[in-house]
Design a protein around this motif. Structure first.
Motif, PDB file in Angstrom:
ATOM      1  N   ASP A 205       2.995  -0.978   9.880  1.00 32.44           N
ATOM      2  CA  ASP A 205       1.853  -1.822   9.533  1.00 32.44           C
ATOM      3  C   ASP A 205       0.613  -0.963   9.720  1.00 32.44           C
ATOM      4  N   GLU A 206      -0.545  -1.557   9.508  1.00 31.52           N
ATOM      5  CA  GLU A 206      -1.785  -0.772   9.546  1.00 31.52           C
ATOM      6  C   GLU A 206      -2.038  -0.146  10.918  1.00 31.52           C
ATOM      7  N   ARG A 207      -1.574  -0.788  11.976  1.00 33.38           N
ATOM      8  CA  ARG A 207      -1.799  -0.276  13.329  1.00 33.38           C
ATOM      9  C   ARG A 207      -0.729   0.724  13.764  1.00 33.38           C
TER      10      ARG A 207
ATOM     11  N   LYS B  47       0.831  -1.196   0.000  1.00 36.98           N
ATOM     12  CA  LYS B  47       0.000   0.000   0.000  1.00 36.98           C
ATOM     13  C   LYS B  47       0.866   1.246   0.000  1.00 36.98           C
TER      14      LYS B  47
ATOM     15  N   TYR C 238       0.759   5.214   1.438  1.00 37.20           N
ATOM     16  CA  TYR C 238       0.112   6.151   2.357  1.00 37.20           C
ATOM     17  C   TYR C 238       0.569   7.561   1.994  1.00 37.20           C
TER      18      TYR C 238
ATOM     19  N   ASP D 159      -3.692   4.299  14.453  1.00 40.74           N
ATOM     20  CA  ASP D 159      -4.186   2.957  14.183  1.00 40.74           C
ATOM     21  C   ASP D 159      -5.209   3.107  13.064  1.00 40.74           C
ATOM     22  N   ALA D 160      -4.831   2.717  11.856  1.00 39.01           N
ATOM     23  CA  ALA D 160      -5.701   2.946  10.701  1.00 39.01           C
ATOM     24  C   ALA D 160      -6.979   2.132  10.771  1.00 39.01           C
ATOM     25  N   GLY D 161      -6.979   1.071  11.577  1.00 41.49           N
ATOM     26  CA  GLY D 161      -8.187   0.265  11.719  1.00 41.49           C
ATOM     27  C   GLY D 161      -9.221   0.935  12.601  1.00 41.49           C
ATOM     28  N   THR D 162      -8.780   1.450  13.749  1.00 45.01           N
ATOM     29  CA  THR D 162      -9.699   2.085  14.688  1.00 45.01           C
ATOM     30  C   THR D 162      -9.771   3.603  14.498  1.00 45.01           C
ATOM     31  N   LYS D 163      -8.847   4.159  13.714  1.00 41.32           N
ATOM     32  CA  LYS D 163      -8.726   5.603  13.473  1.00 41.32           C
ATOM     33  C   LYS D 163      -8.339   6.374  14.729  1.00 41.32           C
TER      34      LYS D 163
ATOM     35  N   THR E  93      -7.879   2.649  -1.305  1.00 42.43           N
ATOM     36  CA  THR E  93      -8.410   1.611  -0.422  1.00 42.43           C
ATOM     37  C   THR E  93      -8.952   2.199   0.878  1.00 42.43           C
ATOM     38  N   ALA E  94      -8.500   3.405   1.238  1.00 39.50           N
ATOM     39  CA  ALA E  94      -9.001   4.065   2.447  1.00 39.50           C
ATOM     40  C   ALA E  94      -8.697   5.548   2.351  1.00 39.50           C
TER      41      ALA E  94
END
Length: 480
Positions: free
Chosen positions: A233-235, A178, A180, A249-253, A212-213
């Motif tokens: 990583d994503e987190r 990915k 960013y 944390d890209a998952g929880t924002k 993707t986001a």
């Protein structure tokens, strides 16, 4: 200023004309011409899943056929509308040639060829990205792409997604397939002007560039003018802003401030060995700052007090190929470049003859192997770093002679008035890049230069004009 944009309809030129009969016919001769705008020497770019059209005019023609395409390509002729619709799949071959044959009513035929290029792979290690800030008051950011063959796509992100990056795009990072991309203003600049774009942080597939986001200003409201980004990583997405460094944390924002990073400089991060590094300069003492993903706190490495050349100010850092960290420094009127060993806390330094120019992106120098490049204005310098032996305390015997000017690009083009935001060196080819603009007011007159210094000190290997919009810097897929 009006911003230059790219059209997806960039067919190449008419290559051949042929006749199937030398005999004079009573029927009138056929004519066939493409009416879509033609740019010589460039292929027609096609995004997978987005068909494009070539318009044409024809007279005294019985039929028009389009074929000869490689795997994954299709072409459909609409003789009533006078157009050819072209499409490619995600797995289409990158380059192919469309062969058009117009059969005349008199038995004569006309043939034309158009080169096509499928935009289905932006992760080739030979490629180059130039991230553009855009004009803060009028424009969104953009992403220029230079293909391995040397073709230039002005705004690759918008071409693929149909939307734009945030205002004043600043930095980008590659991780786990990915990309960013962080922008300073997102959809609103400090003057209160709002923009239509994908927000402050955009995540795209590194191969296809498909979004993707995306994170809006509201979702990242704790950030104050973010400038640089590093991703483990994503987190663990690390973003530097006016306060310091946050972990997203890209998952929880969720944004978490990293203790001990207050005043982190406006400079690119170093990512290596599963950790993120930057630096701090306080009370004229420089330190390397390490962020371990196991905790949300920073660890500092003090630089040696006794060095060959004093370090009162750090201009920038970069990962070295051998696991050490390059440090460009300045102290008591002298500039130096050194390699710092995190485990031994020792540094090997060499003096350089100038105080380097540092752009707003924080890039003071670039290195490939032991070849170090930096700039003073529009002049590129090179130093071959000598890794052998120990430093002399007084600097005696230091290879200052290897600190050599390579080229002043302003001498090659009157429009190269200013260097804008540092250099780049391709990790695969070794080609050295520099962006120039005519002036801040005339930034749409600009140049991307690429030099192969092993071949020529004076002549650029490539030069692309009027593609950038306040370039934030160079990025390379091979440097993931």
């Amino acid at each position: 200023m009006l911003r230059k944009t790219w059209s997806l309809l960039l067919p190449v030129v008419v290559l051949t004309l042929g006749s199937c009969s030398d005999e004079k016919e009573t029927a009138p001769a056929p004519t066939f011409e493409l009416t879509t705008e033609i740019t010589a020497g460039e292929p027609q770019f096609v995004v997978p899943g987005k068909s494009i059209e070539l318009a044409y005019t024809a007279a005294n023609v019985a039929s028009v056929e389009a074929g000869g395409l490689g795997e994954g390509w299709s072409a459909e002729v609409d003789p009533t509308a006078g157009r050819i619709e072209i499409a490619a799949t995600d797995d289409a071959v990158t380059r192919t040639t469309l062969k058009i044959t117009a059969a005349g009513t008199n038995g004569e035929s006309l043939a034309k060829e158009v080169e096509l290029y499928c935009l289905n792979a932006f992760d080739d290690p030979q490629g180059v990205f130039v991230l553009n800030e855009g004009n803060m008051t009028t424009e969104n950011g953009s992403l220029t792409w230079i293909s391995p063959e040397g073709y230039v796509l002005d705004d690759a992100y918008r071409t693929v997604n149909g939307t734009e990056l945030g205002n004043v795009a600043q930095d980008m990072a590659f991780c786990d397939g990915k990309i960013y991309i962080i922008s300073q203003n997102g959809n609103k600049n400090p003057n209160g002007t709002t923009f239509e774009n994908d927000g402050m942080l955009v995540v795209a597939d590194a191969r296809t560039l498909k979004r993707t986001a995306a994170f809006t200003n509201e979702e990242l409201e704790d950030l104050d003018w973010p400038t640089h980004i590093a991703v483990l990583d994503e987190r663990h997405v690390y973003i530097r802003d006016n306060r310091g460094i946050y972990r997203l944390d890209a998952g929880t924002k969720q944004l978490t401030f990293i203790t001990g990073t207050d005043g982190a400089p406006k400079s690119r991060f170093v990512t290596m060995n599963g950790k993120v590094y930057t630096y701090l300069v306080k009370n004229t003492l420089g330190k390397i700052l390490e962020i371990d993903p196991a905790s949300d706190a920073a660890v500092t490495y003090s630089l040696p007090y006794t060095t060959t050349y004093f370090i009162n100010d750090i201009k920038g850092i970069q990962a070295a190929d051998d696991g050490r960290i390059w440090i460009m420094a300045f102290g008591f009127g002298e500039s130096s470049i050194g390699k710092f060993d995190l485990s031994t806390r020792k540094i090997k330094q060499h003096l350089i003859g100038i105080e380097v120019s540092v752009g707003s992106n924080g890039v003071a120098f670039v290195a490939r192997g032991n070849d170090v490049y930096y700039a003073d204005g529009t002049t590129i310098y090179h130093l071959l770093f000598d890794d052998e032996g120990e430093d002399e305390v007084n600097g005696e015997g230091d290879p200052l002679s290897s600190d050599e000017p390579m080229i002043d690009v302003a001498a090659l083009d009157d429009n190269a008035g200013l260097s804008y935001n540092g250099l780049g060196v391709h990790p695969v080819t070794g080609r050295v890049y520099i962006n120039t603009i005519k002036s801040f007011a005339l930034y749409t007159q600009n140049q991307i230069w690429g030099f192969d210094f092993a071949v020529s000190f004076e002549n650029p290997a490539v030069k692309y004009e009027n593609y950038t919009n306040f370039p934030a810097g160079f990025y390379f897929p091979a440097g993931n």
